[in-house]
Design an enzyme around this catalytic site. Structure first.
Site, mmCIF file in Angstrom:
data_model
loop_
_atom_site.group_PDB
_atom_site.id
_atom_site.type_symbol
_atom_site.label_atom_id
_atom_site.label_comp_id
_atom_site.label_asym_id
_atom_site.label_seq_id
_atom_site.Cartn_x
_atom_site.Cartn_y
_atom_site.Cartn_z
ATOM 1 N N ILE A 27 0.800 -1.216 0.000
ATOM 2 C CA ILE A 27 0.000 0.000 0.000
ATOM 3 C C ILE A 27 0.833 1.265 0.000
ATOM 4 C CG2 ILE A 27 -1.983 -1.077 1.102
ATOM 5 C CD1 ILE A 27 -1.014 -0.053 3.747
ATOM 6 N N GLY A 28 2.123 1.115 0.081
ATOM 7 C CA GLY A 28 2.956 2.303 0.067
ATOM 8 C C GLY A 28 4.418 1.935 0.128
ATOM 9 N N GLY A 30 8.622 3.963 0.145
ATOM 10 C CA GLY A 30 9.411 5.173 0.023
ATOM 11 C C GLY A 30 10.846 4.904 0.403
ATOM 12 N N GLY A 31 11.568 5.995 0.670
ATOM 13 C CA GLY A 31 12.973 5.865 0.992
ATOM 14 C C GLY A 31 13.203 5.056 2.256
ATOM 15 N N GLU A 34 8.842 0.059 3.112
ATOM 16 C CA GLU A 34 7.571 -0.234 2.458
ATOM 17 C C GLU A 34 6.505 -0.529 3.496
ATOM 18 O OE1 GLU A 34 8.547 -3.561 0.062
ATOM 19 O OE2 GLU A 34 9.857 -2.431 -1.274
ATOM 20 N N ILE A 35 5.269 -0.333 3.057
ATOM 21 C CA ILE A 35 4.133 -0.613 3.929
ATOM 22 C C ILE A 35 3.200 -1.568 3.191
ATOM 23 C CG2 ILE A 35 2.129 0.345 5.094
ATOM 24 C CD1 ILE A 35 3.639 2.881 5.478
ATOM 25 N N LYS A 50 4.888 -2.500 8.383
ATOM 26 C CA LYS A 50 5.896 -1.571 7.918
ATOM 27 C C LYS A 50 7.236 -2.280 7.952
ATOM 28 C CE LYS A 50 6.983 3.329 8.510
ATOM 29 N NZ LYS A 50 6.657 4.536 9.298
ATOM 30 N N ASP A 141 8.265 15.806 12.411
ATOM 31 C CA ASP A 141 7.796 15.700 11.027
ATOM 32 C C ASP A 141 6.277 15.838 10.992
ATOM 33 O OD1 ASP A 141 7.951 15.491 8.303
ATOM 34 O OD2 ASP A 141 8.069 13.302 8.267
#
EC number: 2.7.11.1
Length: 1244
Positions: A27-28, A30-31, A34-35, A50, A141
């Site tokens: 579902i996602g 990035g750097g 992953e998720i 995650k 963040d």
């Protein structure tokens, strides 16, 4: 985690992790890693898994686990389920959530949340921030994508904090605040990071609150001033310089307490969370917000069930390529240096271990926060239902990932997609446009509704999104309240930013003309106001509906917008700022030149906005009082270097110069930057169509253009006539300005087609700027004015006035200006467009059409004759344009001379000029007020008026003292005299008729005389302008036209020799430049004359006192005096070695101009380099030719001065060619100044 995850998925579908969690889908990513959406085989519920690669240099999940465990039991925190590691990867399992706030906001039709939703979300986010701080950690963040709503009916109204990978413990084991590090690496997301973060300082609790503040502003406005800027340093610089109080206007008044409090905090000070919470509570009460009200993304289905609407399938967390799109806690990917976090600070006992997987001992699942226990699988996933409904509902905007500053690579997975394990019910018939609910919600509470309305109408301080959101809101208001705006807007009003445009917004890439997004307006998102980028409709003024349609600059034509976009692509980034794309609607404000200057930024923004939208509403405060919008624009200018460059200098002089250097560059010659010019003209173009409505708004535009953009705008304006009726008017003006010059202008106009339409009033401003600037400025002014005329064509006002007489004057002044200053030369280069004879001829034809339209109202025959002459001049000017291309500065000077020469030719073509005069007179009748206003703007900027050496001296003297104050005073003086100006316009009209009968030489002289003084005189009063025109015509013809005269003499194109008294010519020219009442209204000569007088005063006076005294004299004397003034004033520009105004145009044509004798007048103005190159040199040598900083002298007998100037011009011509030209220029400055001013006026 970025190691193997970036190329190959760390996990594949169907894999069973720890023999408990079965991977269902990604579902996602990035750097950071992953998720995945996984099924907990133990509880049969969907969870978020995650994962990060074990080979990843920076391990982030350790901190995530440490913080998540610390926060268990707190509200707004995901339930921790388990974690572990192996040789390949580390993983954390947590509660799966729904959509993140960034995605939800983008899913809204306007890309914004209502105050109701914003306040309730803000309070929850504040509570979550307080929670993490309470356990000794900073999130570091805070951003919309790191907060997600729950997935199930029981949790879908609760906001959860996600992604603790960048968290840091700020307390030690004793609970004391740890000492800050001297230097700490940047952490967080650029868009929402605090100033401390940008400074690489140790972040504290207050920094999380600063990020919350930015989030709230973005929720309400739809964007931040630095939204599209990715560079961390640039954004940090903007934030440091930006006045954050400007953002408060979009928030409830109580938030001034919020801002004051966080501003007073430092690293060690604990925030007063209770105080901050009370701000939200009080605001909620003030606006009557009900906690049970549905959020903006929620709608009530037909069956009465609550459904969440989602428009995109983007992952729950988009920031930093966040894969936690579905609310997966801590799912935000970390790009680049974000991975460089001190995860080694995690406590030793916080290691990932399989033994920790599972529900904590002694805690039942039901007791876990947010845990519904086993029944949860039976709960409906509201987000999945939304996704299902989403498939059948088309949302206007779906640009989810682009908005996140870090979402360069959005999570690939669709967190929003329904979970495989959760039931999906499709109820598309139940879903309604989510736009309806916010409206209903608004109606529920008057206070809330009023706030929303106010927020909508008010301009954004500095951001593209700010502007877009406001623009969008304004669009709605505009459609309802402003019929005039709607036609041009098409759905999107563009606003020159407060920029523009609030220059801060300029920093936003969105504000930038967005070469990358030239078609943004066409994009569905932009059409909607831009889901992420485009909220095009922005009204900087809170009372947008109070503004008259006149105050709006609208671009009606798709073609114009397309042209503008094309031009933007070129000059888009040169003059525009990142905020160009941001459409913002500026209201015309009765403001001082400073206000107008402030609005320069907005114009830059407008360029972008215009790019985005086919229809743009440009409302600038030309003469209105400065408003928040202008202030915002000022801020943007300050924050936006790009915007600043676009707008050039805030001061008229710098603006003119900048424009001359860059945007001014026309088509054929090496002009500054055609792109910038085009972009400028493009923005003006949008404004131009509304010109009829907005004369004043155009003034600020002109100011924006004045240095270089003005030139481009002018050039564009002349080019405009080919593109439409407005352009026709422009053509008429150009014809009169100088047929030779006109072709060049047309060429540039064609390239800058869009600009003119946007510059109805701006053209006038440009004309004034032109006056202030060297010849090129003048020419640009003329062009702009003529463009305005285009719009006024329908009004039957402005166009004729400028086209007949001002054209010639403009040409002369342009040459004059070019001689005076190199920058002006670049401006003059705009005229150089002439080199393309075909285009020039086409322009002439268009002008002819426009002239015929206008002249049909007054003197069609004259217009036609002028058009023919213009065509001839175009030819001459083409050759000169080539010369100009060879020499930018000399070319500009040459342009001035050529322009003067062309003026002489035009005088020969008196019948055409007469027509133009006729048209102009009608135009004067049509819109005297706007024109006057524009002129007044120029008066404030008269320092930029190109003038002979003498004129420059006097102009500089008067200009510097006059500056903003004098200009304002002049404006004020001018406004009361509008009636007089109108009367003068009528007188000028008759005078124009006389001009048509007058010999070409007289017309040429007049034109030559007008250029230098014209700017200032034009600024002062139409009447004084006329007076100045006659004086300037002579002097300018003598000096400016001397080369031009030789050129015009050389020009082989035969031109009808109709002699008109210099006074007549000047007054007619002036009248052309004066605003006229709307078509159908009787022309008001007195008003024009008064204005000319003002201009005359500006041109002739060396100081402010002189200007004022002259202005008074002009007002008293009436049109006759302006005429005489024009003669006297016409500076003997070196370019005008031509015989006295009465001398035939041909004699004026210099030998160098002979090849282009037919089109010499144009050539001299636009391309002195070839035929007018000597003139160009003269301009360079003679400061007044380059530019008259001080108003050209308005005193002196028109006839005597003209003759003297002409004589002087002849020597000047030689002098200009030679090193002695400067001396000649100064010598002739006195006489030419008056003439130069009239020329400027005429150019207007």
């Amino acid at each position: 985690m970025s190691g193997g995850g970036e190329q190959l998925d760390i996990l594949s579908v169907g894999i069973l992790v720890k023999e408990r969690w079965k991977v269902l889908r990604k579902i996602g990513g990035g750097g950071f890693g992953e998720i995945y959406d996984a099924l907990d085989m133990l509880t049969r519920e969907n969870v978020a898994l995650k994962v990060e690669s074990a080979q990843q240099p920076k391990q982030v999940l350790k901190m995530e686990v440490a913080v998540l465990k610390k926060l268990q039991g707190k509200d707004h925190v995901c339930r921790f389920i388990g974690c572990g590691r192996n040789d390949r990867f580390n993983y954390v399992v947590m509660q799966l959530q729904g959509r993140n706030l960034a995605d939800l906001r983008r899913s809204q039709s306007r890309g914004t949340f209502t105050i109701s939703t914003t306040l309730r979300l803000g309070r929850q986010i504040l509570e979550s921030i307080e929670s993490i701080h309470s356990v000794g950690f900073l999130h570091r963040d805070i951003k919309p994508s790191n907060f997600a709503m729950g997935r199930f009916p029981s949790t879908c109204r609760k906001c959860y904090m996600l992604d603790f990978g960048l968290a840091r413990q700020f307390t030690n084991s004793c609970g004391d605040v740890r000492p800050p590090r001297a230097v700490a690496g940047f952490r967080g997301t650029v868009r929402y990071a605090s100033i401390n973060a940008h400074r690489n300082r140790e972040m504290g609790r207050h920094d999380d609150l600063w990020s919350l503040f930015y989030m709230l502003v973005e929720f309400v406005v739809g964007q931040l001033p630095w939204r599209k800027i990715k560079d961390k340093e640039q954004v940090g610089s903007i934030k440091e310089r930006y006045d954050h109080r400007l953002m408060l206007k979009h928030l409830p008044p109580e938030f001034s307490i919020f801002l004051d409090h966080i501003s007073s905090l430092d690293y060690f000070t604990k925030p007063d969370y209770q105080l901050l919470t009370s701000v939200f509570d009080n605001s909620i009460k003030t606006f009557g917000v009900i906690e049970s009200d549905p959020f903006d993304w929620e709608k009530t289905g037909n069956d009465g069930s609550l459904t969440t609407t989602t428009t995109s399938t983007t992952p729950q967390l988009h920031t930093r390529l966040t894969p936690a799109a579905i609310g997966i806690a801590n799912a935000t990917p970390i790009p680049g240096d974000l991975l460089r976090e001190n995860t080694d600070e995690v406590f030793p006992d916080e290691q990932l271990s399989d033994g920790e997987n599972g529900i904590p001992v002694g805690v039942s699942p039901d007791k876990l926060p947010g845990s519904l226990g086993h029944p949860r699988p039976q709960e409906k996933d509201v987000w999945e239902e939304m996704d299902a409904n989403k498939n059948k509902i088309k949302l206007g905007i779906c640009k989810a990932a682009t908005e996140e500053e870090n979402s360069h690579g959005q999570a690939n997975g669709l967190l929003n997609a329904p979970s495989l394990g959760s039931p999906i019910r499709v109820r598309s018939e139940i879903t309604q446009p989510d736009r309806d609910i916010p409206l209903v919600r608004k109606l529920r509470s008057i206070h809330s509704f009023e706030l929303e309305k106010r927020l909508t109408l008010e301009p954004k301080p500095d951001t593209d999104k700010f502007l877009e959101t406001c623009l969008e809101k304004m669009q709605k208001d505009t459609s309802a309240g402003k019929e005039s705006i709607l036609p041009a807007l098409l759905h999107k009003p563009c606003v020159p930013a407060v920029s523009r445009t609030d220059h801060i917004w300029h920093y936003d890439e969105e504000y930038l003309p967005d070469a990358s997004k030239p078609a943004s307006a066409n994009t569905p998102e932009q059409a909607d106001g831009g889901g992420s980028n485009g909220f095009i409709a922005v009204n900087l003024s809170s009372c947008k509906q109070e503004i008259d349609s006149k105050e709006w600059v609208i671009v009606d034509k798709e073609q114009d917008l397309q042209d503008f976009r094309t031009n933007e692509a070129v000059g888009h980034k040169t003059t525009g700022s990142p905020s160009d794309e941001e459409p913002e609607v500026l209201q015309v404000l009765e403001a001082s030149p400073q206000d107008e200057k402030l609005q320069l930024g907005p114009w830059a923004e407008n360029d972008h906005l215009k790019k985005e939208t086919s229809g743009v509403v440009l409302a600038l405060s030309a003469e209105g009082p400065p408003t928040a919008a202008s202030e915002q624009y000022t801020d943007r200018l300050e924050l936006q270097p790009g915007a600043a460059s676009q707008f050039i200098a805030a001061t008229p002089t710098s603006l003119m110069e900048a424009q001359a250097e860059g945007p001014l560059t026309a088509i054929t010659i090496p002009r500054p930057s055609v792109a910038s010019t085009q972009s400028t003209s493009g923005s003006f173009h949008c404004g131009q169509q509304p010109e009829k409505k907005d004369l004043q708004p155009m003034e600020p535009t002109v100011e924006l253009y004045s240095p270089r953009e003005n030139f481009s705008g002018l050039v564009v304006t002349e080019g405009e006539p080919p593109s439409g009726g407005s352009r026709t008017d422009l053509g008429l003006q150009i014809d009169h300005i100088g047929h030779d010059m006109l072709p060049n202008i047309r060429e540039s106009n064609k390239s800058q087609d869009l600009g003119p339409k946007e510059l109805p009033d701006h053209n006038r401003l440009v004309v004034r700027e032109f006056e202030n600037l060297p010849g090129e400025t003048e020419e640009k002014s003329i062009l702009l004015e003529s463009d305005n005329e285009d719009e006024k064509l329908s009004r039957g006002q402005h166009c004729i006035e400028i086209s007949s007489l001002p054209g010639d004057l403009v040409i002369v002044e342009k040459d004059h200006s070019a001689t005076t200053e190199p920058l002006d030369v670049t401006k003059t280069q705009t005229f150089s467009v002439v080199p393309n004879q075909d285009k020039n001829n086409e322009i002439m034809k268009l002008l002819t059409v426009g002239t015929s339209e206008i002249s049909s109202r007054d003197i069609d025959p004259h217009v036609e004759g002028q058009i023919g002459q213009v065509a001839e001049m175009q030819k001459n000017k083409i050759s000169k344009d080539d010369d100009i291309m060879s020499e930018d500065l000399p070319g500009h000077q040459g342009d001035l001379s050529t322009f003067l020469h062309q003026e002489g030719k035009r005088e020969k073509i008196t019948p055409r000029n007469g027509e133009l005069f006729h048209c102009v007179s009608e135009n004067e009748h049509g819109a005297p007020t706007r024109k006057d206003m524009v002129r007044s703007s120029f008066v404030t900027r008269h320092s930029r008026i190109p003038v002979l050496a003498q004129e420059i001296d006097s102009t500089l003297e008067s200009s510097s003292p006059v500056s903003a104050k004098e200009k304002l005073l002049q404006k004020k003086a001018y406004q009361p005299d509008l009636v007089k100006l109108l009367v003068e316009k009528r007188q000028f009209k008759s005078f124009l008729g006389d001009l048509s009968s007058a010999s070409d030489k007289l017309l040429e002289e007049k034109l030559a005389t007008v250029p230098a003084p014209f700017c200032e005189e034009e600024v002062l009063t139409p009447f004084s302008r006329l007076t100045v025109d006659s004086h300037l015509s002579r002097s300018a013809e003598d000096s400016f036209l001397s080369p031009i005269i030789s050129q015009s003499r050389k020009s082989k194109i035969p031109r009808p020799v109709s002699w008109v008294n210099t006074d007549q010519v000047n007054s007619s020219t002036s009248s052309q430049f004066f605003p006229r009442p709307p078509p159908g209204k009787p022309p008001t000569r007195p008003g024009v004359e008064a204005r000319l007088r003002r201009y005359k005063v500006l041109g002739s006076s060396n100081s402010d006192s002189d200007l004022f005294s002259r202005l008074a004299q002009i007002l008293q004397n009436g049109s006759q005096k302006p005429r005489s003034t024009t003669q006297c004033k016409s500076p003997g520009s070196p370019h005008n070695p031509k015989t006295p105004p009465k001398s035939p145009v041909v004699p004026r044509r210099s030998p160098s101009a002979s090849p282009r004798s037919s089109s010499l007048p144009r050539t001299s103005s636009s391309s002195p380099s070839r035929a007018g190159r000597p003139h160009h040199d003269q301009r360079s040598s003679s400061p007044h030719l380059g530019r008259s900083k001080s108003p050209p002298s308005h005193s002196g007998s028109s006839s005597s001065r003209r003759s003297c100037q002409q004589e002087h011009c002849k020597p000047s011509k030689n002098g200009l060619k030679g090193s002695g030209s400067l001396h000649h220029h100064s010598a002739s400055t006195k006489t030419p100044q008056g003439k130069s001013k009239p020329a400027s006026k005429l150019s207007r």
